[in-house]
Design a protein around this motif. Sequence first.
Motif, mmCIF file in Angstrom:
data_model
loop_
_atom_site.group_PDB
_atom_site.id
_atom_site.type_symbol
_atom_site.label_atom_id
_atom_site.label_comp_id
_atom_site.label_asym_id
_atom_site.label_seq_id
_atom_site.Cartn_x
_atom_site.Cartn_y
_atom_site.Cartn_z
ATOM 1 N N GLU A 32 48.372 20.807 44.429
ATOM 2 C CA GLU A 32 47.081 21.655 44.323
ATOM 3 C C GLU A 32 46.546 21.512 42.928
ATOM 4 O O GLU A 32 45.264 21.485 42.834
ATOM 5 C CB GLU A 32 47.690 23.097 44.786
ATOM 6 C CG GLU A 32 48.105 23.241 46.419
ATOM 7 C CD GLU A 32 48.431 24.430 46.767
ATOM 8 O OE1 GLU A 32 48.619 24.949 47.845
ATOM 9 O OE2 GLU A 32 48.891 25.491 45.868
ATOM 10 N N CYS A 33 47.221 21.695 41.837
ATOM 11 C CA CYS A 33 46.740 21.718 40.525
ATOM 12 C C CYS A 33 45.857 20.453 40.527
ATOM 13 O O CYS A 33 44.825 20.428 39.808
ATOM 14 C CB CYS A 33 47.905 21.915 39.710
ATOM 15 S SG CYS A 33 47.246 21.373 37.890
ATOM 16 N N ASP A 35 44.702 18.395 42.684
ATOM 17 C CA ASP A 35 43.120 18.722 43.429
ATOM 18 C C ASP A 35 42.222 19.430 42.730
ATOM 19 O O ASP A 35 41.109 18.932 42.645
ATOM 20 C CB ASP A 35 43.457 19.377 44.593
ATOM 21 C CG ASP A 35 44.368 18.695 45.655
ATOM 22 O OD1 ASP A 35 44.427 17.497 45.678
ATOM 23 O OD2 ASP A 35 45.003 19.396 46.506
ATOM 24 N N HIS A 36 42.775 20.369 41.796
ATOM 25 C CA HIS A 36 41.608 21.111 41.069
ATOM 26 C C HIS A 36 41.187 20.016 39.851
ATOM 27 O O HIS A 36 39.917 19.921 39.398
ATOM 28 C CB HIS A 36 42.138 22.524 40.231
ATOM 29 C CG HIS A 36 42.338 23.495 41.404
ATOM 30 N ND1 HIS A 36 42.272 24.702 41.157
ATOM 31 C CD2 HIS A 36 43.034 23.368 42.591
ATOM 32 C CE1 HIS A 36 42.650 25.620 42.131
ATOM 33 N NE2 HIS A 36 42.899 24.725 43.035
ATOM 34 N N VAL A 37 42.096 19.429 39.191
ATOM 35 C CA VAL A 37 41.978 18.426 38.299
ATOM 36 C C VAL A 37 41.102 17.196 38.846
ATOM 37 O O VAL A 37 39.846 17.030 38.170
ATOM 38 C CB VAL A 37 42.944 17.831 37.550
ATOM 39 C CG1 VAL A 37 42.780 16.588 36.490
ATOM 40 C CG2 VAL A 37 43.828 18.970 36.879
ATOM 41 N N ALA A 39 38.769 17.422 41.157
ATOM 42 C CA ALA A 39 37.353 18.110 41.385
ATOM 43 C C ALA A 39 36.707 18.158 40.015
ATOM 44 O O ALA A 39 35.587 17.957 40.057
ATOM 45 C CB ALA A 39 37.563 19.501 42.084
ATOM 46 N N PHE A 40 37.335 18.596 39.127
ATOM 47 C CA PHE A 40 36.732 18.864 37.729
ATOM 48 C C PHE A 40 36.493 17.183 37.235
ATOM 49 O O PHE A 40 35.220 17.202 36.702
ATOM 50 C CB PHE A 40 37.944 19.337 36.986
ATOM 51 C CG PHE A 40 37.522 19.033 35.460
ATOM 52 C CD1 PHE A 40 36.378 19.847 34.669
ATOM 53 C CD2 PHE A 40 38.181 18.117 34.511
ATOM 54 C CE1 PHE A 40 35.965 19.697 33.373
ATOM 55 C CE2 PHE A 40 37.725 18.051 33.290
ATOM 56 C CZ PHE A 40 36.566 18.778 32.475
ATOM 57 N N SER A 43 33.171 16.215 38.900
ATOM 58 C CA SER A 43 32.097 16.848 38.494
ATOM 59 C C SER A 43 31.500 16.212 37.294
ATOM 60 O O SER A 43 30.274 16.048 37.018
ATOM 61 C CB SER A 43 32.278 18.401 38.414
ATOM 62 O OG SER A 43 32.724 18.942 39.563
ATOM 63 N N LEU A 180 40.353 25.851 38.843
ATOM 64 C CA LEU A 180 39.107 24.932 38.867
ATOM 65 C C LEU A 180 37.837 25.640 38.331
ATOM 66 O O LEU A 180 37.066 25.026 37.743
ATOM 67 C CB LEU A 180 38.834 24.398 40.440
ATOM 68 C CG LEU A 180 37.606 23.707 40.799
ATOM 69 C CD1 LEU A 180 37.469 22.508 39.647
ATOM 70 C CD2 LEU A 180 37.357 23.556 42.267
ATOM 71 N N GLN A 181 37.782 26.947 38.597
ATOM 72 C CA GLN A 181 36.483 27.586 38.079
ATOM 73 C C GLN A 181 36.426 27.928 36.844
ATOM 74 O O GLN A 181 35.545 27.588 35.904
ATOM 75 C CB GLN A 181 36.625 29.229 38.713
ATOM 76 C CG GLN A 181 36.458 29.394 40.180
ATOM 77 C CD GLN A 181 37.479 29.164 41.230
ATOM 78 O OE1 GLN A 181 38.307 28.388 40.905
ATOM 79 N NE2 GLN A 181 37.310 29.711 42.351
ATOM 80 N N LEU A 183 37.854 25.435 34.734
ATOM 81 C CA LEU A 183 37.834 24.004 34.301
ATOM 82 C C LEU A 183 35.985 23.901 34.322
ATOM 83 O O LEU A 183 35.662 23.221 33.255
ATOM 84 C CB LEU A 183 38.498 23.001 35.153
ATOM 85 C CG LEU A 183 39.993 22.970 35.009
ATOM 86 C CD1 LEU A 183 40.456 22.055 35.919
ATOM 87 C CD2 LEU A 183 40.337 22.694 33.525
ATOM 88 N N LEU A 184 35.384 24.300 35.377
ATOM 89 C CA LEU A 184 34.446 24.083 35.647
ATOM 90 C C LEU A 184 33.339 24.903 34.654
ATOM 91 O O LEU A 184 32.348 24.439 34.001
ATOM 92 C CB LEU A 184 33.657 24.245 37.008
ATOM 93 C CG LEU A 184 34.285 23.190 37.994
ATOM 94 C CD1 LEU A 184 33.752 23.783 39.497
ATOM 95 C CD2 LEU A 184 34.101 21.821 37.690
#
Length: 266
Positions: A32-33, A35-37, A39-40, A43, A180-181, A183-184
């Motif tokens: 899951e971590c 997945d966040h990375v 997505a970052f 972006s 994710l929030q 990171l963005l």
Amino acid sequence: MECSLVVVVVDVNPVWWGLQNGANDKGLTLFECMDHVLAFINSHVMMNQNNKVAVIASHTNESRFLYPGREADVKADDGGREVRDGKYEHFANINDTVQEEIRKLIVETGQKINSRLLVIKAADDNASQYMNLMNVIFTAQKQSIPVDACILEKDSGLLQQACDITNGVYLQIPQINGLLQYLLWVFLPDPSLRETLVLPPSIHVDYRAACFCHRTLIDIGYVCSVCLSIFCTYSPICSTCHTAFKLKTAPVLRAKKKKKTSLPAT
């Protein structure tokens, strides 16, 4: 033409993340971590078609490039020779190399790459990697490469120093589910735009050294003259590089012998 390169180093220490399918009690699994990375990273690439990324996994005993990965998209025949649309292997390699280098020459002419390093850290600091990390920090400072740190749990004194020395951003996120929030919000904008953003306040960096034996901050200690490891108590052998120290002892003062005097003959 400018492009931005972000090198993301992800801590995949199985001790911290847990050995049962990457699950832990932190509210987020390793996958899951990732997945966040991802997505970052997506972006970052969408912000500019010239942006570049690299992803490195930091394990307990090795580091590995996850992207760019190993290029093995070539088919092989039964004899073990590479086959590319019927072309002879050597000819195909020459053609591909020339075309790739021409493309790079045209695309990268006048291109300036702004690089930065983002470390996503989970486990505790490893004292044995102190010298390697300090070499990375000072090299990044010399090359004007910011080192950013996103801490998932415990504070890291070494990464605090790295971010402060290289003008990077250090953030210990209060809730790992919102990775994710953060990171963005904090790490996606280019470093040149950070002065115009409202980012978390800078932290106080404690530059006291942590001893390699007990990981406690000390004001005065013992330093190995070979590897510069720091210890709070004296040891005749450095536990890091195993150098044996030879201490000079104080010279022993011996009493001078009295000269014998002969009595005059009578």
